[in-house]
Design a protein around this motif. Sequence first.
Motif, PDB file in Angstrom:
ATOM      1  N   ARG B  99       0.094 -10.619  -0.594  1.00 35.09           N
ATOM      2  CA  ARG B  99       0.766 -11.228  -1.733  1.00 35.09           C
ATOM      3  C   ARG B  99       0.794 -12.753  -1.622  1.00 35.09           C
ATOM      4  O   ARG B  99       0.603 -13.455  -2.619  1.00 35.09           O
ATOM      5  CB  ARG B  99       2.185 -10.686  -1.846  1.00 35.09           C
ATOM      6  CG  ARG B  99       2.965 -11.233  -3.032  1.00 35.09           C
ATOM      7  CD  ARG B  99       4.248 -10.453  -3.186  1.00 35.09           C
ATOM      8  NE  ARG B  99       5.104 -10.921  -4.244  1.00 35.09           N
ATOM      9  CZ  ARG B  99       6.056 -11.846  -4.061  1.00 35.09           C
ATOM     10  NH1 ARG B  99       6.232 -12.384  -2.875  1.00 35.09           N
ATOM     11  NH2 ARG B  99       6.808 -12.210  -5.079  1.00 35.09           N
ATOM     12  N   TRP B 114      -2.288  -9.350  -9.949  1.00 34.31           N
ATOM     13  CA  TRP B 114      -1.104  -9.958  -9.335  1.00 34.31           C
ATOM     14  C   TRP B 114       0.116  -9.047  -9.509  1.00 34.31           C
ATOM     15  O   TRP B 114       0.871  -8.812  -8.569  1.00 34.31           O
ATOM     16  CB  TRP B 114      -0.846 -11.347  -9.935  1.00 34.31           C
ATOM     17  CG  TRP B 114       0.554 -11.797  -9.721  1.00 34.31           C
ATOM     18  CD1 TRP B 114       1.544 -11.885 -10.640  1.00 34.31           C
ATOM     19  CD2 TRP B 114       1.141 -12.174  -8.459  1.00 34.31           C
ATOM     20  NE1 TRP B 114       2.702 -12.302 -10.050  1.00 34.31           N
ATOM     21  CE2 TRP B 114       2.487 -12.478  -8.711  1.00 34.31           C
ATOM     22  CE3 TRP B 114       0.659 -12.269  -7.150  1.00 34.31           C
ATOM     23  CZ2 TRP B 114       3.365 -12.884  -7.718  1.00 34.31           C
ATOM     24  CZ3 TRP B 114       1.535 -12.675  -6.152  1.00 34.31           C
ATOM     25  CH2 TRP B 114       2.859 -12.977  -6.434  1.00 34.31           C
ATOM     26  N   GLU B 115       0.286  -8.523 -10.710  1.00 31.61           N
ATOM     27  CA  GLU B 115       1.455  -7.672 -10.943  1.00 31.61           C
ATOM     28  C   GLU B 115       1.408  -6.434 -10.056  1.00 31.61           C
ATOM     29  O   GLU B 115       2.438  -5.961  -9.580  1.00 31.61           O
ATOM     30  CB  GLU B 115       1.561  -7.290 -12.423  1.00 31.61           C
ATOM     31  CG  GLU B 115       2.070  -8.439 -13.267  1.00 31.61           C
ATOM     32  CD  GLU B 115       2.255  -8.080 -14.738  1.00 31.61           C
ATOM     33  OE1 GLU B 115       2.561  -6.918 -15.039  1.00 31.61           O
ATOM     34  OE2 GLU B 115       2.081  -8.979 -15.579  1.00 31.61           O
ATOM     35  N   ASN B 118       2.324  -7.426  -6.617  1.00 36.28           N
ATOM     36  CA  ASN B 118       3.754  -7.696  -6.617  1.00 36.28           C
ATOM     37  C   ASN B 118       4.561  -6.401  -6.621  1.00 36.28           C
ATOM     38  O   ASN B 118       5.572  -6.292  -5.930  1.00 36.28           O
ATOM     39  CB  ASN B 118       4.084  -8.560  -7.835  1.00 36.28           C
ATOM     40  CG  ASN B 118       5.406  -9.254  -7.697  1.00 36.28           C
ATOM     41  OD1 ASN B 118       5.702  -9.818  -6.635  1.00 36.28           O
ATOM     42  ND2 ASN B 118       6.208  -9.204  -8.729  1.00 36.28           N
ATOM     43  N   SER B 119       4.100  -5.394  -7.344  1.00 34.28           N
ATOM     44  CA  SER B 119       4.883  -4.158  -7.333  1.00 34.28           C
ATOM     45  C   SER B 119       4.730  -3.424  -5.994  1.00 34.28           C
ATOM     46  O   SER B 119       5.654  -2.754  -5.546  1.00 34.28           O
ATOM     47  CB  SER B 119       4.595  -3.267  -8.547  1.00 34.28           C
ATOM     48  OG  SER B 119       3.273  -2.872  -8.542  1.00 34.28           O
ATOM     49  N   TYR B 121       4.593  -5.004  -3.250  1.00 31.45           N
ATOM     50  CA  TYR B 121       5.532  -5.777  -2.435  1.00 31.45           C
ATOM     51  C   TYR B 121       6.963  -5.294  -2.677  1.00 31.45           C
ATOM     52  O   TYR B 121       7.734  -5.091  -1.735  1.00 31.45           O
ATOM     53  CB  TYR B 121       5.370  -7.252  -2.805  1.00 31.45           C
ATOM     54  CG  TYR B 121       6.433  -8.170  -2.271  1.00 31.45           C
ATOM     55  CD1 TYR B 121       6.394  -8.607  -0.951  1.00 31.45           C
ATOM     56  CD2 TYR B 121       7.467  -8.614  -3.084  1.00 31.45           C
ATOM     57  CE1 TYR B 121       7.366  -9.457  -0.461  1.00 31.45           C
ATOM     58  CE2 TYR B 121       8.440  -9.472  -2.604  1.00 31.45           C
ATOM     59  CZ  TYR B 121       8.386  -9.881  -1.293  1.00 31.45           C
ATOM     60  OH  TYR B 121       9.352 -10.726  -0.813  1.00 31.45           O
ATOM     61  N   LEU B 122       7.301  -5.076  -3.934  1.00 32.76           N
ATOM     62  CA  LEU B 122       8.650  -4.601  -4.241  1.00 32.76           C
ATOM     63  C   LEU B 122       8.870  -3.214  -3.641  1.00 32.76           C
ATOM     64  O   LEU B 122       9.943  -2.898  -3.126  1.00 32.76           O
ATOM     65  CB  LEU B 122       8.889  -4.599  -5.755  1.00 32.76           C
ATOM     66  CG  LEU B 122       8.819  -5.987  -6.409  1.00 32.76           C
ATOM     67  CD1 LEU B 122       8.890  -5.875  -7.937  1.00 32.76           C
ATOM     68  CD2 LEU B 122       9.939  -6.892  -5.912  1.00 32.76           C
TER      69      LEU B 122
END
Lengths: 490, 329
Positions: B99, B114-115, B118-119, B121-122
């Motif tokens: 990320r 990217w999204e 990012n998800s 990562y979440l």
Amino acid sequence: MRFSSYQTDGFYDEMFEADGHPRPHVRLLVEIIESLSDGALLRYKHAAERLLLQMGITFNVYGDSAGAERIFPFDLVPRIIPAAEWSVIEAGLQQRIHALNAFIDDIYHEQKILKDGIIPSEVILSAVSYRKQCQGLNPPWRVWCHITGTDLVRDRDGRYYVLEDNLRVPSGVSYVLENREVLKRIFPGVFEGLSVRPVNEYPSRLLEMLESLAPDGAAEPRVVVLTPGIYNSAYFEHSFLAQQMGVQLVEGRDLVVSGGEVFMRTTKGLERVDVIYRRVDDDFLDPEAFRADSLLGVPGLLAAYRAGRVALANAPGNGVADDKVVYAYVPEMIKYYEGRDPILPNVPTYLCWRDQDRAYVLDHLAELVVKTANESGGYGMLVGPHSTASERTEFAGRIRANPRNYIAQPTLALSRAPTVVDDHFEGRHVDLRPYVLCGKEIYVLPGGLTRVAMRKGSLVVNSSQGGGSKDTWVLAPGQTQSQSQSQSQS
Amino acid sequence: MNAAPKRPLLSRVADAVYWMARYIERAENVARFIDVNHNLMLDLPRGSSDQWQPIVDITGDRAIFQERGGAATQENVVRFLAFEPEYPNSIYSCIVAARENARSVRETISSEMWEQINSMYLLVTAQTRKGLPEVLPEFCRQIRMACHLFHGIAQDTMSHNEAWYFLQLGRRLERADKTSRMLDVKYFILLPSVTDVGTPYDEVQWTALLKSVTGFEMYRKKFGRISPDKIAEFLLLDGEFPRAVRYSLVLADEALHAITGTSRGYFSCQSEQRLGLLRSELDYAQVEAILGGGLHEFLDSLQTKMNAIDECIREDFFAQHAAPARAGA
């Protein structure tokens, strides 16, 4: 959620008259919000926050060790500005930016305004942001402030004042664009009834302006955005703008000056760069010209700029007009260069280097807002009415030790706007940051960032200090009165 | 020679894209290691003790694990390999590093990519806060699927330009390395007793190994019977199975040629030369010879060669600047 129990508490409210009636231009919005089913607004709010987190639209907080990425708090209730009000703001900003450019160009050339005694020389030459390295530079069209984010506030009477000019590397425009996207995704019905001026042309306008700065002979100029890197608090915006313009995002280590020209390092060797939209402060731009210990900068960049081989936006040295002491003289500048009275007034400002002003400030610390001349982001300030006695004593000491470095202003009763707090609306103080592009012509983005002091009673709207934002709608002319009929967005 | 592309690729960006892909692939493979081992332990005869040390060993990071001082229990190993922020090759660290790299090239990759990162990562940070997953295979599946989704999104939303080929290059090289390590697990894992070699229990382990790279069904179609040398051949030398080492290196080689514009069969830089050599070696290798010389020894030298290729790529394309965000290695 309804506005029936909403209180304006004697402040100027962006949506409601003192008697509790909605202002004409927000009637439709109030109607729509009140017609939502119970809990709908909160659901939208959570959806918006999830969306922002998912999209990774976050900012970094300096000095926060816990990973430090947060979403910028976002309030769903937009701030609406009627067309007539906006046209005054627009004209005022154009006038102000025009005068500021004339001033900076004058300072780095003949300094007529100093010779004519309009502004004392020592005020300018003692400004931390005055760069003698920039003396004699001739940026294209003699423009020094290409991208500006002026802070406006309204006082109790509803009048707009300029609070700060933010000429150096203003940030926040990405939130203007993203807030609008979020609101359109989760709240589409509202747009159908009002003629809201779109903001999404900003990246194209920005690119056009940047390309127009290219040195002569660059047939297809290569524009890049220069960022300090992913740990900078505005990194999201840097990459967002590069992405939206379709240009490369570079760091200092990606650039190299060779033979007087600027190149970027690519997998296939060096490639020439013509225009740099730099989001790095002057000090860190070029270790040969400014701070020698800067690791973010590009050695030799200023020399290439000086020789006209590369364009920089904003122009180095323009911060001289962004000093808070110099700010106090902007109305005089407007009269001097434009021959007219300022359309948008300044907030009255006491300059602590003047003995009389300093005595007054020291006597009235509990009522005033004291600011450090060269800081931004809400750092280094004292909000008198919210301060403790020991904080005031400390500030008094600092002012006496270095009076040139401090100014003071009356504590304004900033206007408020209804903001979702838990399950109801409360008034929160707001400001307004419109964005202005200046190349050959001056363009004011019809919209802006409305920053909200999310803490009750707080006057500090900066994101680094817990501020949030609202989408800001500028209505198209002819749409100042709300009509219940449907009209699609133009 | 081709005309210079209209939008040349920054060395730093190429580096970040390459490492972003490597880290995502690495996270996926660690999840696969954990999943297969967990599965194997469930099949152990009653009375024999769990073996979690072997999957630490195949990562090559035994020393780092031992420094932390815990016994190689399931809990400790899963915590280490999946969630340990201080261990640079844990799933958590890989996704954070992917990320960080993605963040630094957000304007190069698509917003959808990217999204998705990012998800991921979440997902992994939420699980790290909660502690060990209640159902370990489900967590591993989520990581695997998230990685698949990322590659699918990349395939369909990003132009297949130079940066995209760096993504492919990183992903394929990392995969070749990890599949070779997966195959090596049989070297480290201990059968309940020497006499179990060639027994049904041995077969259970080989089957689990194939499943861990989603290769069981494809293997069956090709070879039918479970046999160790055929499995080694399949995972090392197959030219069609997407997780096989040779197949991965073929794609890496193609990506590299797309980046340089050099014709196939020629080379214009060190990385192309080294990768081409290794690729040809596998093209003409015979599994009998490999097993004769010792599978573990072969895999070890394979990994060394791939590390050297990575070094060359750095020299040839990224070396002009300081390294970007990088968790480990």
